[in-house]
Design a protein around this motif. Structure first.
Motif, short mmCIF file in Angstrom:
data_model
loop_
_atom_site.label_atom_id
_atom_site.label_comp_id
_atom_site.label_asym_id
_atom_site.label_seq_id
_atom_site.Cartn_x
_atom_site.Cartn_y
_atom_site.Cartn_z
N ARG A 34 0.83 -1.19 0.00
CA ARG A 34 0.00 0.00 0.00
C ARG A 34 0.87 1.25 0.00
N SER A 35 0.32 2.34 -0.52
CA SER A 35 1.04 3.61 -0.51
C SER A 35 1.41 3.98 0.92
N ASN A 36 2.63 4.43 1.09
CA ASN A 36 3.16 4.87 2.38
C ASN A 36 3.41 3.72 3.37
N VAL A 37 3.51 2.49 2.86
CA VAL A 37 3.80 1.36 3.74
C VAL A 37 5.29 1.31 4.07
N GLY A 38 6.10 2.02 3.29
CA GLY A 38 7.53 2.06 3.55
C GLY A 38 8.38 1.28 2.57
N LYS A 39 7.91 1.13 1.34
CA LYS A 39 8.68 0.37 0.34
C LYS A 39 10.04 0.99 0.07
N SER A 40 10.01 2.29 -0.27
CA SER A 40 11.27 2.96 -0.64
C SER A 40 12.22 3.02 0.55
N SER A 41 11.70 3.24 1.74
CA SER A 41 12.55 3.30 2.94
C SER A 41 13.22 1.95 3.17
N ILE A 43 13.84 -0.40 0.88
CA ILE A 43 14.83 -0.62 -0.17
C ILE A 43 16.12 0.14 0.15
N ASN A 44 15.98 1.39 0.59
CA ASN A 44 17.16 2.18 0.95
C ASN A 44 17.93 1.55 2.11
N ALA A 45 17.20 1.01 3.09
CA ALA A 45 17.85 0.36 4.23
C ALA A 45 18.62 -0.87 3.78
N LEU A 46 18.07 -1.62 2.86
CA LEU A 46 18.73 -2.83 2.37
C LEU A 46 19.95 -2.47 1.51
N LEU A 47 19.82 -1.41 0.72
CA LEU A 47 20.92 -1.02 -0.16
C LEU A 47 22.00 -0.24 0.57
N GLY A 48 21.63 0.34 1.72
CA GLY A 48 22.59 1.13 2.46
C GLY A 48 22.83 2.49 1.83
N ILE A 64 7.61 1.70 -12.20
CA ILE A 64 8.42 0.66 -11.57
C ILE A 64 9.86 1.12 -11.67
N ASN A 65 10.49 1.35 -10.53
CA ASN A 65 11.88 1.80 -10.50
C ASN A 65 12.80 0.61 -10.26
N PHE A 66 13.78 0.44 -11.14
CA PHE A 66 14.69 -0.70 -11.08
C PHE A 66 16.06 -0.27 -10.57
N PHE A 67 16.63 -1.10 -9.68
CA PHE A 67 17.96 -0.85 -9.11
C PHE A 67 18.80 -2.11 -9.26
N ALA A 68 20.00 -1.95 -9.81
CA ALA A 68 20.91 -3.09 -9.98
C ALA A 68 21.85 -3.17 -8.79
N ALA A 86 13.08 -4.11 -7.75
CA ALA A 86 12.04 -3.37 -8.45
C ALA A 86 11.09 -2.76 -7.43
N ASP A 87 11.02 -1.44 -7.41
CA ASP A 87 10.14 -0.70 -6.50
C ASP A 87 8.87 -0.35 -7.26
N LEU A 88 7.76 -1.02 -6.92
CA LEU A 88 6.52 -0.83 -7.64
C LEU A 88 5.65 0.26 -7.02
N PRO A 89 4.77 0.87 -7.81
CA PRO A 89 3.87 1.90 -7.28
C PRO A 89 2.99 1.34 -6.17
N GLY A 90 2.69 2.18 -5.19
CA GLY A 90 1.80 1.77 -4.12
C GLY A 90 0.36 1.71 -4.59
N TYR A 91 -0.48 1.11 -3.79
CA TYR A 91 -1.90 1.01 -4.13
C TYR A 91 -2.73 1.34 -2.89
#
Length: 203
Positions: A34-41, A43-48, A64-68, A86-91
């Motif tokens: 869901r939107s604002n569930v913390g997906k991007s946060s 991903i950032n924590a995992l990637l450092g 859909i934002n892709f990070f290698a 892959a960071d997908l749009p929230g719903y």
């Protein structure tokens, strides 16, 4: 193992999906919720690093934002990505315009259903709120499609002890799953275990 993250591209249709995943046989990990569930946060924590854009306004992710993820760093960084996030749009956010919501199935459903390199879907649910029907619908989708998925409970630092245990039990029952991995990007609780699970996908 150390990885160097790199933003690849933002895709709003199938033609934009990166070819590197198939070329290098790099498994993709999709993050959904869901939107604002913390997906991007997360991903950032995992990637450092702050590769994924975070916003206090729900629904800001439109593509859909892709990070290698490349093994090593500096001159020792391997060109071949070992994994792709892959960071997908929230719903589930009512204030998102209908025009944008209407566009989502045109590229999200084919990605989830047909993407050969999609190795795991990380379904994020908020441990601080009651079970949400659209989260159940997402999980049922992966069950029906026989796609591998992992349910992760975000923002677990905001509740603790018996309250967290009761929340996880309610979420498991509502979503029909036997496991929900609680994580917190603030305290990093659960992130090491999640990272270990994601690395096992590469193997």
């Amino acid at each position: 193992m150390r990885f160097t993250p790199e933003f690849m591209l933002s895709a709003t249709n199938e033609a934009h999906f990166p070819v590197e995943a198939k070329t290098y046989n790099a498994p993709e990990i999709a993050f959904l919720g869901r939107s604002n569930v913390g997906k991007s946060s997360l991903i950032n924590a995992l990637l450092g690093s702050k590769q994924a854009h975070t916003s206090s306004t729900p629904g800001r992710t439109r593509a859909i934002n892709f990070f290698a993820l490349h093994e090593g760093s500096g001159d020792k960084k391997k060109i071949r990505p070992s994994m792709i996030f892959a960071d997908l749009p929230g719903y589930g956010y009512a204030k998102i315009s209908r025009s944008i919501s209407a566009e989502w199935p045109s590229f999200i459903e084919p990605y989830l259903a047909e993407r050969e390199t999609l190795a795991l879907a990380v379904c994020l649910v908020d441990t601080n709120i009651p079970p949400q029907p659209n989260d159940s619908q997402l999980i049922e989708f992966f069950k029906a499609m026989l796609k591998p998925y992992l349910v992760v409970g975000t923002k677990s630092d905001r509740i603790s002890g018996n309250v967290l245990a009761k929340s996880l039990a309610a979420l498991k029952k509502a979503h029909g799953v036997s496991e929900i991995l609680p994580v917190s990007t603030k305290t990093e609780a659960g992130t090491k275990e999640l990272w270990s699970r994601l690395q096992s996908v590469m193997e």
